[in-house]
Structures are given as structure tokens and as C-alpha cells.
Design a protein around this motif. Structure first.
Motif, PDB file in Angstrom:
ATOM      1  N   SER A 129       0.824  -1.205   0.000  1.00 43.09           N
ATOM      2  CA  SER A 129       0.000   0.000   0.000  1.00 43.09           C
ATOM      3  C   SER A 129       0.864   1.264   0.000  1.00 43.09           C
ATOM      4  CB  SER A 129      -0.931  -0.003   1.214  1.00 43.09           C
ATOM      5  OG  SER A 129      -1.675   1.190   1.265  1.00 43.09           O
ATOM      6  N   ASP A 130       1.898   1.290   0.853  1.00 44.88           N
ATOM      7  CA  ASP A 130       2.807   2.444   0.899  1.00 44.88           C
ATOM      8  C   ASP A 130       3.520   2.648  -0.434  1.00 44.88           C
ATOM      9  OD1 ASP A 130       2.088   2.814   3.541  1.00 44.88           O
ATOM     10  OD2 ASP A 130       3.966   2.008   4.367  1.00 44.88           O
ATOM     11  N   THR A 131       3.973   1.555  -1.034  1.00 50.53           N
ATOM     12  CA  THR A 131       4.667   1.634  -2.320  1.00 50.53           C
ATOM     13  C   THR A 131       3.731   2.138  -3.406  1.00 50.53           C
ATOM     14  OG1 THR A 131       6.158  -0.145  -1.687  1.00 50.53           O
ATOM     15  CG2 THR A 131       5.967   0.310  -4.048  1.00 50.53           C
ATOM     16  N   THR A 132       2.493   1.644  -3.404  1.00 53.91           N
ATOM     17  CA  THR A 132       1.504   2.093  -4.389  1.00 53.91           C
ATOM     18  C   THR A 132       1.242   3.590  -4.248  1.00 53.91           C
ATOM     19  OG1 THR A 132       0.482  -0.100  -4.391  1.00 53.91           O
ATOM     20  CG2 THR A 132      -0.853   1.731  -5.237  1.00 53.91           C
ATOM     21  N   THR A 133       1.126   4.067  -3.017  1.00 47.48           N
ATOM     22  CA  THR A 133       0.923   5.497  -2.773  1.00 47.48           C
ATOM     23  C   THR A 133       2.109   6.303  -3.287  1.00 47.48           C
ATOM     24  OG1 THR A 133      -0.460   5.039  -0.849  1.00 47.48           O
ATOM     25  CG2 THR A 133       0.526   7.236  -0.973  1.00 47.48           C
TER      26      THR A 133
END
Length: 142
Positions: A129-133
Motif C-alpha cells: 500500500s505504501d509503495t503504491t501510494t
């Protein structure tokens, strides 16, 4: 005995004692490279004390502290290849859980092993999720 870090919350005291007695606890010094991307190692590491940095190449990915884990991607990948490197930012104490140790722990403490193996899933989901953001932010900046 191991102190109960966030990762070990809810695990039976007898299982924690077994990990203390049989798990591999290592001490590392500040600036030690703990793992290197590309190496083959099927183990999950729990930080008991100290701070570490997860990085890829020269890019810092994440700051890790007591209760955090690393190595979950390599542990669950078929080939066991490390996808990132980890360096100690301070003197640290780590609990390294190898697959064969978890197999033997399963015989007496299956609930603890279930918890240990389930928790990296939430860590992985959060990191994805952090990487996608970050990717969305980078693409919208261009």
C-alpha cells in the motif's frame, strides 16, 4: 526470556520461552549490513532492540525498530531471494526465525507459529500500500 515486542503480542509465554531457548538471537553493531539484496535466505527477523534501515541500492525504503520484522518476502518466495538490504542504524538485538526452526516449533506450539506466519501478511499488505501510494505520487508529479 524474550521481551514481548509488538510482533510477539498474543503469543503464548511457553512458545516465547521456546523461541528464546532455540531461536537464534544475534547482536549486531551500528552500520553492520545484516542482509543484502539478492542473497538467498529463508528466515524472518524480528528486531528486539535497536534501529535498522531497509534499503534498495542507495535508496532508503523504511526505518525499522523494535517489534518490526524483515525478511518476510524472501521467506515466502519460492527462491528465498532477498529483495532489499538491511543495515543496523544502532547496536541491535535480533531474533532470527528460520523455516526449519518454525517447523519444529509447530509440533508443540502450532498457534504461535500460525500467528508468526500470519502477521507478515499484514506487514506485506501495508508495504505494498505504501509503495503504491509513493508510485501514484511520483507519477502525478510528472
Amino acid at each position: 526470556i524474550l521481551e514481548n515486542t509488538g510482533f510477539l503480542d498474543g503469543i503464548d509465554a511457553n512458545a516465547i520461552q521456546a523461541m528464546s531457548a532455540s531461536g537464534m538471537i544475534v547482536k549486531v553493531r551500528a552500520d553492520d549490513v545484516i542482509v543484502e539484496a539478492g542473497k538467498i535466505e529463508k528466515e524472518i527477523t524480528i528486531i528486539l532492540e535497536g534501529d535498522c534501515k531497509l534499503y534498495s541500492g542507495n535508496k532508503s525504503i523504511s526505518h525499522l525498530g523494535p517489534g518490526d520484522i524483515f525478511g518476510e518476502v524472501a521467506f515466502f518466495r519460492g527462491d528465498g531471494e532477498r529483495t532489499a538490504s538491511v543495515r543496523a542504524l544502532s547496536n541491535a538485538r535480533l531474533l532470527i526465525l528460520k523455516k526449519n526452526f518454525l517447523d519444529s516449533l509447530w509440533e508443540k506450539h502450532p498457534d504461535a507459529v500460525y500467528t508468526i506466519l500470519f502477521r507478515p501478511g499484514s506487514v506485506l499488505a501495508e508495504r505494498v500500500s505504501d509503495t503504491t501510494t509513493q508510485l501514484r505520487q511520483a507519477s502525478s508529479a510528472n
